[in-house]
Design a protein around this motif. Structure first.
Motif, PDB file in Angstrom:
ATOM      1  N   GLU A 137      99.057  36.714  11.256  1.00 63.13           N
ATOM      2  CA  GLU A 137      98.535  36.166  10.002  1.00 63.13           C
ATOM      3  C   GLU A 137      99.329  34.930   9.579  1.00 63.13           C
ATOM      4  OE1 GLU A 137      97.917  38.927   6.882  1.00 63.13           O
ATOM      5  OE2 GLU A 137      97.038  40.463   8.169  1.00 63.13           O
ATOM      6  N   PHE A 138     100.672  35.008   9.620  1.00 61.19           N
ATOM      7  CA  PHE A 138     101.501  33.873   9.204  1.00 61.19           C
ATOM      8  C   PHE A 138     101.337  32.694  10.163  1.00 61.19           C
ATOM      9  CE2 PHE A 138     103.968  34.960   5.526  1.00 61.19           C
ATOM     10  CZ  PHE A 138     103.944  36.348   5.488  1.00 61.19           C
ATOM     11  N   TRP A 139     101.289  32.966  11.452  1.00 60.87           N
ATOM     12  CA  TRP A 139     101.158  31.885  12.417  1.00 60.87           C
ATOM     13  C   TRP A 139      99.785  31.217  12.325  1.00 60.87           C
ATOM     14  CZ3 TRP A 139     103.465  34.927  17.169  1.00 60.87           C
ATOM     15  CH2 TRP A 139     104.841  35.075  16.961  1.00 60.87           C
ATOM     16  N   TYR A 140      98.817  31.968  11.881  1.00 62.19           N
ATOM     17  CA  TYR A 140      97.469  31.413  11.693  1.00 62.19           C
ATOM     18  C   TYR A 140      97.521  30.249  10.713  1.00 62.19           C
ATOM     19  CZ  TYR A 140      92.405  31.618  10.719  1.00 62.19           C
ATOM     20  OH  TYR A 140      91.073  31.342  10.576  1.00 62.19           O
ATOM     21  N   LEU A 141      98.123  30.467   9.557  1.00 57.52           N
ATOM     22  CA  LEU A 141      98.248  29.398   8.562  1.00 57.52           C
ATOM     23  C   LEU A 141      99.135  28.271   9.084  1.00 57.52           C
ATOM     24  CD1 LEU A 141      98.676  31.569   5.335  1.00 57.52           C
ATOM     25  CD2 LEU A 141      96.588  30.545   6.242  1.00 57.52           C
ATOM     26  N   MET A 142     100.211  28.630   9.778  1.00 56.75           N
ATOM     27  CA  MET A 142     101.121  27.636  10.337  1.00 56.75           C
ATOM     28  C   MET A 142     100.400  26.736  11.328  1.00 56.75           C
ATOM     29  SD  MET A 142     104.276  28.384  12.935  1.00 56.75           S
ATOM     30  CE  MET A 142     103.102  28.801  14.225  1.00 56.75           C
ATOM     31  N   THR A 143      99.570  27.334  12.183  1.00 53.43           N
ATOM     32  CA  THR A 143      98.849  26.571  13.191  1.00 53.43           C
ATOM     33  C   THR A 143      97.901  25.561  12.555  1.00 53.43           C
ATOM     34  OG1 THR A 143      98.966  28.454  14.703  1.00 53.43           O
ATOM     35  CG2 THR A 143      97.333  26.761  15.197  1.00 53.43           C
ATOM     36  N   LEU A 144      97.278  25.926  11.458  1.00 51.37           N
ATOM     37  CA  LEU A 144      96.345  25.022  10.793  1.00 51.37           C
ATOM     38  C   LEU A 144      97.041  23.786  10.235  1.00 51.37           C
ATOM     39  CD1 LEU A 144      94.158  27.706   9.039  1.00 51.37           C
ATOM     40  CD2 LEU A 144      93.496  26.256  10.952  1.00 51.37           C
ATOM     41  N   VAL A 145      98.282  23.963   9.718  1.00 52.26           N
ATOM     42  CA  VAL A 145      99.049  22.808   9.243  1.00 52.26           C
ATOM     43  C   VAL A 145      99.371  21.873  10.405  1.00 52.26           C
ATOM     44  CG1 VAL A 145     101.213  22.067   8.168  1.00 52.26           C
ATOM     45  CG2 VAL A 145     100.007  24.062   7.285  1.00 52.26           C
ATOM     46  N   VAL A 146      99.732  22.460  11.556  1.00 49.79           N
ATOM     47  CA  VAL A 146     100.035  21.647  12.729  1.00 49.79           C
ATOM     48  C   VAL A 146      98.788  20.912  13.213  1.00 49.79           C
ATOM     49  CG1 VAL A 146     100.800  21.727  15.134  1.00 49.79           C
ATOM     50  CG2 VAL A 146     101.957  23.115  13.421  1.00 49.79           C
ATOM     51  N   ALA A 164      96.558  44.426  14.630  1.00 52.39           N
ATOM     52  CA  ALA A 164      97.017  43.310  15.464  1.00 52.39           C
ATOM     53  C   ALA A 164      95.889  42.809  16.366  1.00 52.39           C
ATOM     54  CB  ALA A 164      98.225  43.735  16.301  1.00 52.39           C
ATOM     55  N   TYR A 165      95.163  43.726  16.987  1.00 53.14           N
ATOM     56  CA  TYR A 165      94.035  43.324  17.843  1.00 53.14           C
ATOM     57  C   TYR A 165      92.932  42.651  17.027  1.00 53.14           C
ATOM     58  CZ  TYR A 165      96.003  45.999  21.735  1.00 53.14           C
ATOM     59  OH  TYR A 165      96.819  46.462  22.741  1.00 53.14           O
ATOM     60  N   ILE A 166      92.677  43.178  15.835  1.00 48.98           N
ATOM     61  CA  ILE A 166      91.667  42.574  14.960  1.00 48.98           C
ATOM     62  C   ILE A 166      92.056  41.147  14.601  1.00 48.98           C
ATOM     63  CG2 ILE A 166      90.575  42.709  12.680  1.00 48.98           C
ATOM     64  CD1 ILE A 166      90.900  45.761  12.874  1.00 48.98           C
ATOM     65  N   ASN A 167      93.340  40.946  14.287  1.00 49.65           N
ATOM     66  CA  ASN A 167      93.821  39.614  13.913  1.00 49.65           C
ATOM     67  C   ASN A 167      93.679  38.616  15.059  1.00 49.65           C
ATOM     68  OD1 ASN A 167      94.434  40.629  11.419  1.00 49.65           O
ATOM     69  ND2 ASN A 167      96.649  40.600  11.687  1.00 49.65           N
ATOM     70  N   ILE A 168      93.965  39.064  16.276  1.00 50.62           N
ATOM     71  CA  ILE A 168      93.824  38.173  17.436  1.00 50.62           C
ATOM     72  C   ILE A 168      92.384  37.682  17.551  1.00 50.62           C
ATOM     73  CG2 ILE A 168      93.832  38.072  19.959  1.00 50.62           C
ATOM     74  CD1 ILE A 168      96.225  39.969  19.929  1.00 50.62           C
ATOM     75  N   GLY A 169      91.438  38.617  17.456  1.00 48.57           N
ATOM     76  CA  GLY A 169      90.037  38.245  17.605  1.00 48.57           C
ATOM     77  C   GLY A 169      89.530  37.365  16.476  1.00 48.57           C
ATOM     78  N   CYS A 170      89.821  37.757  15.228  1.00 48.43           N
ATOM     79  CA  CYS A 170      89.266  37.038  14.079  1.00 48.43           C
ATOM     80  C   CYS A 170      89.929  35.686  13.860  1.00 48.43           C
ATOM     81  CB  CYS A 170      89.417  37.891  12.813  1.00 48.43           C
ATOM     82  SG  CYS A 170      88.458  39.418  12.844  1.00 48.43           S
ATOM     83  N   TYR A 171      91.238  35.632  14.030  1.00 45.78           N
ATOM     84  CA  TYR A 171      91.961  34.401  13.733  1.00 45.78           C
ATOM     85  C   TYR A 171      91.955  33.415  14.898  1.00 45.78           C
ATOM     86  CZ  TYR A 171      93.903  36.764   9.602  1.00 45.78           C
ATOM     87  OH  TYR A 171      94.063  37.411   8.407  1.00 45.78           O
ATOM     88  N   TYR A 172      92.251  33.909  16.098  1.00 40.56           N
ATOM     89  CA  TYR A 172      92.513  33.003  17.211  1.00 40.56           C
ATOM     90  C   TYR A 172      91.322  32.800  18.138  1.00 40.56           C
ATOM     91  CZ  TYR A 172      97.215  33.444  15.491  1.00 40.56           C
ATOM     92  OH  TYR A 172      98.312  33.412  14.675  1.00 40.56           O
ATOM     93  N   ILE A 173      90.352  33.721  18.117  1.00 41.51           N
ATOM     94  CA  ILE A 173      89.147  33.533  18.914  1.00 41.51           C
ATOM     95  C   ILE A 173      88.030  32.930  18.066  1.00 41.51           C
ATOM     96  CG2 ILE A 173      87.374  34.729  20.288  1.00 41.51           C
ATOM     97  CD1 ILE A 173      89.469  36.721  21.144  1.00 41.51           C
ATOM     98  N   VAL A 174      88.059  33.207  16.742  1.00 40.47           N
ATOM     99  CA  VAL A 174      87.021  32.690  15.849  1.00 40.47           C
ATOM    100  C   VAL A 174      87.557  31.587  14.933  1.00 40.47           C
ATOM    101  CG1 VAL A 174      85.409  33.259  13.984  1.00 40.47           C
ATOM    102  CG2 VAL A 174      85.733  34.855  15.883  1.00 40.47           C
ATOM    103  N   GLY A 175      88.582  31.885  14.120  1.00 42.85           N
ATOM    104  CA  GLY A 175      89.024  30.990  13.056  1.00 42.85           C
ATOM    105  C   GLY A 175      89.533  29.634  13.522  1.00 42.85           C
TER     106      GLY A 175
END
Length: 484
Positions: free
Chosen positions: A271-280, A409-420
């Protein structure tokens, strides 16, 4: 244990069986459960807001110095410190499950042992994370951040290394106190430190002209002051028997404890890296300083609003873990219903506030007209994000309290990194929506994750969860509480 007698009596009636539940009307039961949740979430909300404000206010002060300084602090705070924060908070969140359920089961002494085990693991983890701070400029450049921002953020990251080790000590302390409902102590300590932080930051950054060096000194000092005062409180009060001194039990089962901590870390870090990645990603846009600054300001506001939900996240984690540890499945399930209704209502209110002030709040963070204009343009997405923040963190708190970290954790991988993230890149670059497109992609991932968590939470067998909680307490030391 903090809390009032009426609430405890009600919870006792719930635990005695379904007959006690039926005797209460839904409205009365909702009111009593809401009172219990606010007693926990109120101090937690203030604690998280005060502690989050340390970095947020430092970022605000940096914005008054210049656009590059704001970008440097924002990127370090969101990317470098954000990565470390996610790892440390995630590793420490194993204590939410273990301490909360042990407290509910009456195994009070093991809470101090669990905290010591977590200290050992997190301090080692902090050493492992050091290269990220040391080599921040090439890491940021590799992921596409501009050279100017990478160099400035990297320099600031070196000055912020002491904060990394403060995280390692602080988060286990927080979970230790939180599981016992000793939240007011944390709130008062955090408020006192925040007041000192404002004074010291203004003195060092503006009066003495130290700039970003002054920002780093004041921020490091504030975090270590929080740690020191919390330790003094624990050592002085003995925490009602939960702290009985340092014990060799802390070195038992470290390998198993590491595995559980890693599961918690993966869940929250994603979750935290998701937001971090968007700033990058925003750093790869044309003229990146303006979109990065605008997105950072929006994330700053979003972070403050998220502190309310994170306070309820802490409250529902305590309620669910305590009730499951005590075998009260029905009470745990009803707590989830009450907290969901409450936080959605708060999210609607926050959304309205952001929309009403969208022309004004950017100027609190910057004196650059272009940055303020871009921030105002993104305010609609920010408002919708505040609405989503009303429920998503709370459902994550339910997962931590019940011990579902691996599933989430698996849900976050799919929703954030495969979709978001792919959606954000598509909207931001292919369709030229810029920072708004990147933020919109983020929201798409969060929406999907929230819907899946709603489905999982509503279909779980809570009686089975209570039985598994009892087994977990025995596995992680409940049976050995008296043999150390």
């Amino acid at each position: 244990m903090e809390g009032d007698g009426a609430t405890e009596t009600l919870l006792g009636k719930r635990g005695s069986g379904s007959g006690g539940i039926r005797e209460l009307s839904f409205v009365k039961e909702f009111g009593q459960e809401s009172k219990s949740l606010w007693a926990l979430s109120g101090p937690a909300i203030f604690t998280y807001i005060f502690q989050y404000s340390l970095g947020a206010l430092t970022q605000t002060f940096a914005g008054q110095i210049g656009a590059l300084e704001l970008a440097a602090v924002s990127v370090e705070n969101s990317v470098i410190a954000g990565l470390a924060f996610g790892v440390m908070l995630g590793m420490g969140s194993a204590l939410e499950t273990l301490c909360g359920q042990a407290f509910g089961a009456g195994q009070i002494r093991m809470l101090g042992v669990y905290m010591q085990r977590s200290w050992i693991i997190l301090l080692v983890t902090a050493c492992v994370l050091l290269p990220i701070y040391i080599f921040a400029p090439p890491i940021l450049s590799f992921f596409g951040e501009s050279d100017d921002i990478s160099r400035a953020a990297g320099k600031f990251a070196l000055w912020m290394i002491p904060q990394l080790f403060a995280y390692a000590v602080n988060f286990p302390i927080q979970k230790f106190l939180q599981s016992q409902r000793k939240l007011m102590a944390m709130a008062w300590i955090s408020l006192a430190v925040l007041i000192l932080h404002i004074i010291i930051s203004w003195l060092l950054m503006f009066t003495l002209g130290w700039g970003l060096v002054g920002a780093a000194v004041s921020l490091n000092t504030s975090w270590w002051l929080i740690v020191t005062l919390q330790l003094v409180y624990i050592f002085y009060t003995k925490s009602d028997g939960a702290w009985s001194g340092f014990s060799w039990l802390a070195f038992r089962d470290l390998y198993g404890f590491v595995k559980l901590s890693l599961a918690s870390a993966v869940m929250l870090c994603l979750e935290f890296w998701y937001l971090m990645t968007l700033v990058v990603i925003a750093g790869r846009l044309d003229n990146p300083v303006i979109p990065v600054d605008a997105m950072s300001i929006c994330m700053n506001i979003q972070g403050w609003s998220a502190m309310i939900s994170i306070g309820f996240n802490a409250a529902i984690s305590v309620r669910v873990s305590n009730e499951l540890g005590a075998g009260n499945a029905r009470a745990a399930k009803f707590s989830v219903v009450v907290v969901s209704i409450t936080t959605i209502t708060i999210g609607i209110i926050l959304m309205a506030v952001v929309l009403a002030t969208r022309e004004d709040f950017p100027w609190l963070f910057t004196n650059n007209a272009a940055v303020a204009k871009e921030t105002t343009r993104m305010a609609i997405l920010l408002a919708l994000t505040c609405l989503l923040n009303g429920l998503q963190p709370v459902l994550s708190g339910v997962a931590v309290g019940a011990g579902w970290q691996s599933i989430v954790a698996y849900i976050n991988i799919g929703c954030y990194y495969i979709v978001g993230i792919p959606l954000g890149i598509l909207l931001g670059f292919t369709f030229n929506f810029g920072a708004m497109g990147i933020w919109g992609g983020m929201m798409g991932g969060i929406c999907l994750q929230t819907l899946i968590l709603i489905l999982i939470t509503s279909t779980r067998n809570w009686d089975k969860e209570a039985s598994e909680a009892e087994s977990r307490v025995m596995k992680w030391g409940g049976a050995t509480a008296n043999d150390g």
